[in-house]
Enzyme design. Structure first.
Site, short mmCIF file in Angstrom:
data_model
loop_
_atom_site.label_atom_id
_atom_site.label_comp_id
_atom_site.label_asym_id
_atom_site.label_seq_id
_atom_site.Cartn_x
_atom_site.Cartn_y
_atom_site.Cartn_z
N ASP A 79 -26.49 44.65 21.11
CA ASP A 79 -27.73 43.87 21.00
C ASP A 79 -27.61 42.55 21.74
O ASP A 79 -28.51 42.14 22.47
CB ASP A 79 -28.13 43.65 19.52
N LYS A 125 -20.80 48.49 19.34
CA LYS A 125 -21.46 48.04 18.11
C LYS A 125 -20.40 48.06 17.01
O LYS A 125 -20.57 48.71 15.96
CB LYS A 125 -22.67 48.95 17.81
N ASP A 161 -27.12 54.28 28.85
CA ASP A 161 -28.43 54.78 29.29
C ASP A 161 -29.46 53.65 29.20
O ASP A 161 -30.22 53.40 30.13
CB ASP A 161 -28.85 55.95 28.40
N ASP A 202 -31.02 50.98 32.55
CA ASP A 202 -32.43 50.82 32.92
C ASP A 202 -32.81 49.35 32.91
O ASP A 202 -33.52 48.86 33.79
CB ASP A 202 -33.35 51.57 31.93
N TYR A 224 -24.79 62.00 23.00
CA TYR A 224 -25.50 63.00 23.82
C TYR A 224 -24.95 64.40 23.60
O TYR A 224 -25.67 65.39 23.73
CB TYR A 224 -25.38 62.66 25.31
C1 IPM Z 1 -30.43 58.95 32.98
C2 IPM Z 1 -31.56 59.71 32.37
C3 IPM Z 1 -30.99 60.93 31.65
C4 IPM Z 1 -30.07 60.42 30.55
C5 IPM Z 1 -32.05 61.90 31.09
C6 IPM Z 1 -32.98 62.37 32.17
C7 IPM Z 1 -31.42 63.06 30.38
O1 IPM Z 1 -32.29 58.89 31.53
O2 IPM Z 1 -29.74 59.53 33.85
O3 IPM Z 1 -30.24 57.79 32.63
O4 IPM Z 1 -30.53 60.08 29.46
O5 IPM Z 1 -28.86 60.35 30.79
MG MG Z 2 -31.69 56.86 31.56
#
Ligand code: IPM
Ligand code: MG
Length: 359
Positions: A223, A191, A247, A251, A141
């Site tokens: 993975d 990885k 990230d 999710d 990032y």
């Molecule tokens: C998160 C979001 C952020 C990230 C974005 C909005 C920049 O997806 O907080 O997970 O990728 O860190």
């Molecule tokens: Mg995110």
């Protein structure tokens, strides 16, 4: 001493959900003597509209002066066409970097009351309670060099994934310490079969494990970790990983609970200061309709109380109040199920406040 909390509503459903979280803070102040002072500032698209920048200097100044920051959400289709540095997400990334919020805690907890909300079979997710510890201010990032170039008419783009040993060590320590307060297991995700940066990651984590003999360390390639998360998610206690893998996996872990509207998060610096936010986004499709689930933001207040204000009892009060309203059968549309009562953002927030007051 009076704690200073900075509230950053942001975009989309952000203002609606932080308004309800603000009521919970106010109840703790008025009824339980929590010494807090609240300020508010703009971030993201809202800040761009008002001040021409997603992270105005005035907002950053207030954030530096605060003991903790509570953020709603940033982003929306309206700002997608802007130059990268003016997009709402830059406000969030800029705040993470400027405040040194390197440790991102993202719990995925299945509320027994919501077990039917998961897309996975009940027996696969029953009892799910894991914590992802994501490195938040390094890795790909923020790595340099990055950019786009053109050579002999061929365009290319590139980013750099890098970690220093101290960066790996400090996030590793957060993971081991977190595991000590939970199930005493850390799974480090990398990885290392392909990437040098992951080889160093694995080496440092393995070295650290010697200092935490009461915690069991295992390693998974990313993975395989993604597969294990849907195959048998309850095998995990704490997962520690870098910025990009974290990230993605966070999710995925969130969706195991079926209710992304329920999950809070904390982003911490080295001294206990933190930014707290729901892990869901700004949901522009439902913004302004009063139907967004405020519980993730209210649960973020609980994390704020625990990690930045050193008020674990107040944190438990908030978490109990949330559990109580779920017991009462109140549900925003995202977690609605047969036999429950559909409520909007405000009614949900006010029910939590009532449950808080009832003790
Ligand atoms: C998160 C979001 C952020 C990230 C974005 C909005 C920049 O997806 O907080 O997970 O990728 O860190
Ligand atoms: Mg995110």
């Amino acid at each position: 001493m009076t704690y200073k909390i900075l509230i950053l509503p942001g975009d989309g459903i952000g203002p609606e959900i932080v308004a309800e979280a603000g009521k919970a803070i106010e109840a703790l102040r008025a009824d339980f003597g929590l010494a807090v002072e609240i300020e508010e500032a703009a971030i993201g698209g809202a800040a761009y509209e008002g001040a021409g920048h997603p992270l105005p200097e005035s907002t950053l100044r207030l954030a530096r002066a605060a003991d903790a920051v509570l953020l709603g959400a940033v982003g929306g289709p309206r700002w997608e066409g802007l130059a990268r540095d003016l997009r709402p997400e830059r406000g969030l990334l800029g705040l993470r970097a400027a405040l040194g919020l390197f440790a991102n805690l993202r719990p995925a907890l299945l509320y027994p009351q919501l077990a039917e909300a998961s897309t996975l079979r009940r027996e696969v997710v029953a009892g799910l309670d894991l914590m992802i510890v994501r490195e938040l201010t390094g890795g790909i990032y923020f790595g340099a060099p990055r950019g786009v170039r053109e050579e002999d008419g061929v365009r290319s783009a590139f980013n750099t994934m890098g970690y220093t040993e101290p960066e790996i060590e400090r996030i590793g320590r957060v993971a081991f310490e977190t595991a000590r307060r939970r199930g005493h297991r850390v799974c480090s995700v990398d990885k290392a079969n392909v990437l040098e940066v992951s080889e160093l990651w694995r080496e440092v984590m393995t070295g650290l494990a010697g200092e935490y003999p009461d915690v069991t360390l295992t390693h998974l390639y990313v993975d395989n970790a993604a597969m294990q998360l849907v195959r048998a998610p309850t095998q995990f206690d704490v997962i520690v990983t870098g910025n990009l893998f974290g990230d993605i996996l966070s999710d995925q872990a969130a969706m195991l609970t079926g209710s992304i509207g329920m999950l809070p998060s904390a982003s911490l610096d080295a001294h206990g200061k933190g930014m707290y936010e729901p892990i869901h986004g700004s949901a522009p499709d439902i913004a302004g309709r009063g139907v967004a689930n405020p519980l993730a933001t209210i649960l973020s207040v609980a994390m704020l109380l625990r990690h930045s204000l050193g008020e674990p009892e107040a944190a438990v009060r908030v978490e109990r109040a949330v559990s109580r309203v779920l017991d009462q059968g109140l549900r925003t549309p995202d977690i609605e199920a047969p036999g429950t009562r559909r409520v909007g953002t405000r009614e949900m927030g006010e029910a939590v406040v009532a449950a808080l007051r009832a003790g």
